[in-house]
Design a protein around this motif. Structure first.
Motif, short mmCIF file in Angstrom:
data_model
loop_
_atom_site.label_atom_id
_atom_site.label_comp_id
_atom_site.label_asym_id
_atom_site.label_seq_id
_atom_site.Cartn_x
_atom_site.Cartn_y
_atom_site.Cartn_z
N TYR A 165 18.78 22.35 -12.11
CA TYR A 165 19.58 23.53 -11.75
C TYR A 165 19.35 24.70 -12.71
O TYR A 165 19.92 25.77 -12.52
CB TYR A 165 21.07 23.19 -11.71
CG TYR A 165 21.42 22.28 -10.58
CD1 TYR A 165 21.39 22.73 -9.26
CD2 TYR A 165 21.78 20.96 -10.81
CE1 TYR A 165 21.70 21.89 -8.21
CE2 TYR A 165 22.10 20.12 -9.76
CZ TYR A 165 22.06 20.58 -8.47
OH TYR A 165 22.36 19.75 -7.43
N ARG A 179 13.96 17.30 -2.82
CA ARG A 179 14.09 18.75 -2.70
C ARG A 179 14.94 19.12 -1.48
O ARG A 179 15.81 19.99 -1.57
CB ARG A 179 12.71 19.40 -2.60
CG ARG A 179 11.96 19.48 -3.89
CD ARG A 179 10.70 20.30 -3.70
NE ARG A 179 9.95 20.37 -4.91
CZ ARG A 179 8.84 19.67 -5.16
NH1 ARG A 179 8.34 18.85 -4.24
NH2 ARG A 179 8.22 19.78 -6.31
N GLU A 197 18.60 18.31 -2.23
CA GLU A 197 19.18 19.28 -3.17
C GLU A 197 19.43 20.62 -2.48
O GLU A 197 20.47 21.25 -2.71
CB GLU A 197 18.29 19.47 -4.39
CG GLU A 197 18.26 18.28 -5.32
CD GLU A 197 19.60 17.97 -5.97
OE1 GLU A 197 20.45 18.87 -6.11
OE2 GLU A 197 19.81 16.80 -6.34
N ARG A 198 18.52 21.06 -1.66
CA ARG A 198 18.73 22.33 -0.96
C ARG A 198 19.89 22.24 0.03
O ARG A 198 20.68 23.17 0.16
CB ARG A 198 17.44 22.77 -0.29
CG ARG A 198 16.44 23.26 -1.33
CD ARG A 198 15.24 23.97 -0.75
NE ARG A 198 14.41 24.47 -1.82
CZ ARG A 198 13.40 23.81 -2.37
NH1 ARG A 198 13.08 22.61 -1.94
NH2 ARG A 198 12.70 24.34 -3.37
N THR A 207 23.24 22.08 -2.11
CA THR A 207 23.63 23.39 -2.65
C THR A 207 23.95 24.36 -1.52
O THR A 207 24.84 25.19 -1.65
CB THR A 207 22.54 23.98 -3.57
OG1 THR A 207 21.30 24.04 -2.85
CG2 THR A 207 22.36 23.15 -4.82
N GLY A 208 23.24 24.23 -0.39
CA GLY A 208 23.46 25.14 0.73
C GLY A 208 24.84 25.00 1.36
O GLY A 208 25.44 25.99 1.77
N LYS A 237 18.05 29.20 -8.86
CA LYS A 237 16.85 28.65 -8.25
C LYS A 237 16.64 27.26 -8.85
O LYS A 237 16.77 27.07 -10.06
CB LYS A 237 15.65 29.55 -8.56
CG LYS A 237 14.37 29.03 -8.00
CD LYS A 237 13.20 29.89 -8.43
CE LYS A 237 11.92 29.22 -7.99
NZ LYS A 237 10.78 29.69 -8.73
N LEU A 238 16.32 26.29 -8.01
CA LEU A 238 16.07 24.94 -8.49
C LEU A 238 14.69 24.87 -9.12
O LEU A 238 13.72 25.41 -8.59
CB LEU A 238 16.18 23.95 -7.33
CG LEU A 238 17.52 23.93 -6.61
CD1 LEU A 238 17.47 22.97 -5.42
CD2 LEU A 238 18.64 23.55 -7.55
#
Length: 189
Positions: free
Chosen positions: A90, A130, A133-134, A137-138, A148-149
């Motif tokens: 993160y 990925r 995680e997106r 967070t989304g 930005k990761l």
């Protein structure tokens, strides 16, 4: 992950979230003093409420705050262990380096830093991480404050830790679907 950390002394769970690792650490040894820090006040509130079910002498302490600022505030050599589970991606590369170098500073010689991160070089498994995680967070499940990761390959994580003064061993960690790796880094004497 809890078994990778020392059974005595002050242990920091940086990015503790709801406190699950902190609770495992507290139950694993009453000779640990556990401090859980997270940037999300709601998660800390839930962790504090859950801690009330534990005996007074073995309850983790939870605090809300900026992870970099809170780690910086610890005295050199004051901790025996630090956990950074699923948090470094993160942060941007400079902040990752800062967190790892500060961990080396605040750990006593021989102290252990346990880091779980994604091996970005693990092909389809890394792509699954990925995507997860997106999505997390989304939808706001994980609050990343618009960051930005930043993912690294396992060799890059190892180099980052070794350059900060750690001896490192690693092993796969988590479901086979994901590319999670547990890095157990011991501060060199």
């Amino acid at each position: 992950m809890a078994s990778a950390l020392p059974t005595r002394g002050a242990v920091l769970d940086l990015g503790s979230g709801h406190g699950l690792l902190s609770f495992a650490l507290a139950r694993g040894s009453q000779q640990r003093q556990i401090i859980g820090i997270d940037h999300d006040p709601e998660r800390i509130r839930l962790a504090e409420a859950a801690a009330l079910a534990l005996p007074v002498g073995s309850r983790p302490v939870f605090e809300t705050g900026d992870l970099k600022d809170r780690l910086w505030a610890f005295a050199s050599g004051s901790l025996t262990g630090i956990a950074m589970i699923d948090i470094l991606h993160y942060f941007d590369p400079a902040s990752q380096q800062f967190l790892v170098s500060q961990a080396a500073r605040v750990l006593a010689p021989g102290g252990v830093l346990a880091v779980r991160e994604i091996d970005a070089d693990a092909g389809i498994k890394a792509a699954t991480n990925r995507l997860y995680e997106r999505l997390a967070t989304g939808i706001g499940f994980t609050k990343s404050a618009g960051r930005k990761l930043t993912f690294r390959g396992a060799a890059e994580w190892t180099n980052l830790l070794e350059n900060a003064g750690f001896a490192v061993r690693s092993e796969p960690c988590g479901p086979r679907l994901f590319a999670d790796v547990l890095f157990v880094a011991q501060r060199r004497l």
